[in-house]
Motif scaffolding. Sequence first.
Motif, PDB file in Angstrom:
ATOM      1  N   PRO A  75       0.950  -1.286   0.201  1.00  0.00           N
ATOM      2  CA  PRO A  75      -0.025   0.032  -0.141  1.00  0.00           C
ATOM      3  C   PRO A  75       0.690   1.169  -0.020  1.00  0.00           C
ATOM      4  O   PRO A  75       2.009   1.321   0.730  1.00  0.00           O
ATOM      5  N   GLY A  76       0.419   2.157  -0.876  1.00  0.00           N
ATOM      6  CA  GLY A  76       1.109   3.338  -1.128  1.00  0.00           C
ATOM      7  C   GLY A  76       2.271   3.391  -1.941  1.00  0.00           C
ATOM      8  O   GLY A  76       3.092   4.491  -1.966  1.00  0.00           O
ATOM      9  N   LYS A  77       2.708   2.357  -2.492  1.00  0.00           N
ATOM     10  CA  LYS A  77       3.897   2.133  -3.506  1.00  0.00           C
ATOM     11  C   LYS A  77       3.433   1.559  -4.788  1.00  0.00           C
ATOM     12  O   LYS A  77       2.822   0.489  -4.676  1.00  0.00           O
ATOM     13  N   ARG A  78       4.046   2.208  -6.022  1.00  0.00           N
ATOM     14  CA  ARG A  78       3.725   1.398  -7.262  1.00  0.00           C
ATOM     15  C   ARG A  78       4.962   1.110  -7.701  1.00  0.00           C
ATOM     16  O   ARG A  78       5.841   1.989  -7.942  1.00  0.00           O
ATOM     17  N   TYR A  79       5.281  -0.088  -8.070  1.00  0.00           N
ATOM     18  CA  TYR A  79       6.415  -0.609  -8.835  1.00  0.00           C
ATOM     19  C   TYR A  79       6.212  -0.360 -10.254  1.00  0.00           C
ATOM     20  O   TYR A  79       5.553  -1.198 -10.899  1.00  0.00           O
ATOM     21  N   ASN A  80       6.509   0.793 -11.008  1.00  0.00           N
ATOM     22  CA  ASN A  80       6.409   1.116 -12.256  1.00  0.00           C
ATOM     23  C   ASN A  80       7.389   0.614 -13.340  1.00  0.00           C
ATOM     24  O   ASN A  80       7.200   0.413 -14.457  1.00  0.00           O
ATOM     25  N   ARG A  81       8.211  -0.275 -12.663  1.00  0.00           N
ATOM     26  CA  ARG A  81       9.698  -0.691 -13.583  1.00  0.00           C
ATOM     27  C   ARG A  81       9.917  -2.100 -12.959  1.00  0.00           C
ATOM     28  O   ARG A  81       9.808  -2.344 -11.799  1.00  0.00           O
ATOM     29  N   TYR A  82      10.227  -2.886 -13.949  1.00  0.00           N
ATOM     30  CA  TYR A  82      10.364  -4.402 -13.619  1.00  0.00           C
ATOM     31  C   TYR A  82      11.785  -4.473 -12.517  1.00  0.00           C
ATOM     32  O   TYR A  82      11.668  -5.255 -11.398  1.00  0.00           O
ATOM     33  N   VAL A  83      12.859  -3.620 -12.787  1.00  0.00           N
ATOM     34  CA  VAL A  83      13.746  -3.588 -11.699  1.00  0.00           C
ATOM     35  C   VAL A  83      13.577  -3.313 -10.479  1.00  0.00           C
ATOM     36  O   VAL A  83      13.882  -3.645  -9.317  1.00  0.00           O
ATOM     37  N   GLU A  84      12.746  -2.338 -10.218  1.00  0.00           N
ATOM     38  CA  GLU A  84      12.271  -1.767  -9.038  1.00  0.00           C
ATOM     39  C   GLU A  84      11.238  -2.855  -8.323  1.00  0.00           C
ATOM     40  O   GLU A  84      11.678  -2.839  -6.919  1.00  0.00           O
ATOM     41  N   LEU A  85      10.615  -3.696  -9.038  1.00  0.00           N
ATOM     42  CA  LEU A  85      10.028  -4.844  -8.212  1.00  0.00           C
ATOM     43  C   LEU A  85      10.881  -5.824  -7.697  1.00  0.00           C
ATOM     44  O   LEU A  85      10.948  -6.496  -6.789  1.00  0.00           O
ATOM     45  N   ALA A  86      12.071  -6.068  -8.576  1.00  0.00           N
ATOM     46  CA  ALA A  86      13.003  -7.139  -8.213  1.00  0.00           C
ATOM     47  C   ALA A  86      13.986  -6.538  -6.971  1.00  0.00           C
ATOM     48  O   ALA A  86      14.132  -7.332  -6.406  1.00  0.00           O
ATOM     49  N   GLN A  87      14.084  -5.181  -7.157  1.00  0.00           N
ATOM     50  CA  GLN A  87      14.841  -4.807  -5.914  1.00  0.00           C
ATOM     51  C   GLN A  87      13.767  -4.933  -4.668  1.00  0.00           C
ATOM     52  O   GLN A  87      14.521  -5.316  -3.585  1.00  0.00           O
ATOM     53  N   ALA A  88      12.547  -4.860  -4.917  1.00  0.00           N
ATOM     54  CA  ALA A  88      11.565  -4.906  -3.430  1.00  0.00           C
ATOM     55  C   ALA A  88      11.717  -6.124  -3.086  1.00  0.00           C
ATOM     56  O   ALA A  88      11.579  -6.487  -1.795  1.00  0.00           O
ATOM     57  N   ALA A  89      11.632  -7.261  -3.963  1.00  0.00           N
ATOM     58  CA  ALA A  89      11.616  -8.681  -3.825  1.00  0.00           C
ATOM     59  C   ALA A  89      13.005  -9.138  -3.111  1.00  0.00           C
ATOM     60  O   ALA A  89      12.961 -10.029  -2.151  1.00  0.00           O
ATOM     61  N   PHE A  90      14.211  -9.024  -4.022  1.00  0.00           N
ATOM     62  CA  PHE A  90      15.389  -9.515  -3.739  1.00  0.00           C
ATOM     63  C   PHE A  90      16.531  -8.752  -3.038  1.00  0.00           C
ATOM     64  O   PHE A  90      17.459  -9.007  -2.560  1.00  0.00           O
ATOM     65  N   GLY A  91      16.209  -7.427  -2.748  1.00  0.00           N
ATOM     66  CA  GLY A  91      17.002  -6.572  -2.140  1.00  0.00           C
ATOM     67  C   GLY A  91      17.670  -5.465  -3.016  1.00  0.00           C
ATOM     68  O   GLY A  91      17.572  -5.853  -4.267  1.00  0.00           O
ATOM     69  N   GLU A  92      17.916  -4.495  -2.792  1.00  0.00           N
ATOM     70  CA  GLU A  92      18.541  -3.496  -3.599  1.00  0.00           C
ATOM     71  C   GLU A  92      19.587  -3.805  -4.537  1.00  0.00           C
ATOM     72  O   GLU A  92      19.492  -3.901  -5.489  1.00  0.00           O
ATOM     73  N   ARG A  93      20.701  -4.561  -3.984  1.00  0.00           N
ATOM     74  CA  ARG A  93      21.969  -4.817  -4.848  1.00  0.00           C
ATOM     75  C   ARG A  93      21.510  -6.069  -5.567  1.00  0.00           C
ATOM     76  O   ARG A  93      22.005  -6.283  -6.844  1.00  0.00           O
ATOM     77  N   LEU A  94      21.063  -7.136  -5.232  1.00  0.00           N
ATOM     78  CA  LEU A  94      20.704  -8.538  -5.507  1.00  0.00           C
ATOM     79  C   LEU A  94      19.861  -8.437  -6.716  1.00  0.00           C
ATOM     80  O   LEU A  94      19.697  -8.889  -7.661  1.00  0.00           O
ATOM     81  N   LEU A 153      18.961  -6.648 -14.007  1.00  0.00           N
ATOM     82  CA  LEU A 153      19.186  -5.533 -14.938  1.00  0.00           C
ATOM     83  C   LEU A 153      19.554  -6.308 -16.281  1.00  0.00           C
ATOM     84  O   LEU A 153      19.099  -5.581 -17.301  1.00  0.00           O
ATOM     85  N   PHE A 154      20.566  -6.928 -16.522  1.00  0.00           N
ATOM     86  CA  PHE A 154      20.898  -7.622 -17.637  1.00  0.00           C
ATOM     87  C   PHE A 154      19.801  -8.343 -18.637  1.00  0.00           C
ATOM     88  O   PHE A 154      19.782  -7.785 -19.629  1.00  0.00           O
ATOM     89  N   PRO A 155      18.826  -8.939 -18.026  1.00  0.00           N
ATOM     90  CA  PRO A 155      17.991  -9.534 -19.038  1.00  0.00           C
ATOM     91  C   PRO A 155      17.072  -8.682 -19.383  1.00  0.00           C
ATOM     92  O   PRO A 155      16.548  -8.513 -20.523  1.00  0.00           O
ATOM     93  N   THR A 156      16.598  -7.503 -18.602  1.00  0.00           N
ATOM     94  CA  THR A 156      15.662  -6.511 -19.048  1.00  0.00           C
ATOM     95  C   THR A 156      16.452  -5.675 -19.857  1.00  0.00           C
ATOM     96  O   THR A 156      15.595  -5.065 -20.897  1.00  0.00           O
TER      97      THR A 156
END
Length: 527
Positions: free
Chosen positions: A157-176, A182-185
């Motif tokens: 709630p209160g957050k929109r993941y507008n890009r695939y990398v943003e969602l990946a960072q939310a799930a796996f962590g900022e660096r991972l 990043l490369f496949p996208t």
Amino acid sequence: MEERPETELISIPATPRVSTPEILTPSGQRSPRQGSKEAKSSNAWTPTSFISPRFLSPIGTPMKRVLINMKGYLEEVGHLTKLNPQDAWLPITESRNGNAHYSTFHNLNAGVGFQALVLPVAFAYLGWSWGIISLTVAYCWQLYTLWILVQLHEAVPGKRYNRYVELAQAAFGERLGVWLALFPTVYLSAGTATALILVGGETMKLFFQIVCGPTCTSNPLTTVEWYLVFTSLSIVLSQLPNLNSIAGLSLIGAVTAITYSTMVWVLSVSQQRPPSISYEPLALTSPALTSPSSSLFLALNALGIVAFSFRGHNLVLEIQATMPSTFKHPARVPMWKGAKVAYFFIAMCLFPMAIGGFWAYGNQMPNGGIGILTALYAFHSHDISRGILALTFLLVVFSCLSSFQIYSMPAFDSFEAGYTSRTNRPCSIWVRSGFRVFFGFVSFFIGVALPFLSSLAGLLGGLTLPVTFAYPCFMWVLIKQPTKYSFSWYFNWILGWLGVAFSLAFSIGGIWSMVNDGLKLKFFKPN
């Protein structure tokens, strides 16, 4: 005038005080009896709730109306989304007036393209049974992961993941998350744009040859020059400012993709099949086989081609980001509605193309070029009307031009995000145009330098497979956190690790196929 006391909590007894006789007014509120001392006082105030501040009056006041309106607004919005001011300057999130129709156009434009033309090549190696099974499983699997991405767009709630990398960072962590996604996208954006230049330029060359005819005396353009023509047209169309502004182009791309897909397989099955055609899988009968492991690697490479035919998941969150979202009307509703329509038509394009193309050419399907389009030109260029054949190739060019725009948009967004974060101001029209011209010609340079990219479909399908088949399942478990050891928990973990295993296997199969076939690395020498 006597000042009103400070705001305080007041407890109302169950029965009115004896010292303050009250009557019921027509409004239903209790008030002091007329003529009483309290009634004559201008400071008289009657609370309307057990816990109520003194600045509220018993009947509707301007402040109360404001609170009621605010309550209705909050019910409409649902939750206050934390907006990044920079998003209003970037091409993906600049406009948020998308709808279900835009979702259909964009998903169709992204989901049907040149990769569908090589599906009969995969069937030639897999045969009827495994070809149909693998295509059906892959279609259902990617449709499920598409639904996951649509649901995760506003998972917090209160957050929109507008890009695939943003969602990946939310799930796996900022660096991972950056390392994994990043490369496949980036490849699925910039790499697909480069491949579209190659396919579009080659198709324009074939279109000119068909229109000009065998007796044409004009001096034709070289392959590189046709690449440059296609790149120049793409750069002109890329000047549209944001993702919503290319909805019309996506509609054109969707219509042309459906039309040429239908025309290609209908024209192929309506003509006489080549002599000595066979439907035995090349993975079992190919003369290149030297051991049982060779057959396995050929089959894995073919499965990688099937996986590569389902693209567009790297754009799902970007497309959904162009839609308004409230608590009562979340963006996932029109997005999923449009995606269902789009993927129905995608199935109507991919399955007949693969099955009809394999039936028409069997093991005679050329391994390379533009798949079934190359076979159609090679076997039936003299049997089919030049007008119909030219129209088919022209539709492919229009589809490639439209697909170039939507696949380039994440790259444009990244360029402008870097600029706005440093300057803290939006891009001017000249800066924006400069970024897009730069991207177009860099893609052209890569296409000329590496003209063999279109023959790497199996390897690239394996490398980019996690974006479509694996990562969404992991994201669902890590963000939604279903009950441990429940069906959803087991199902998504199993699908995710299967996707990773297939990615590694398909990549190995693609590398082996390149080594076995002797890939000709002709740098700066397009055919």
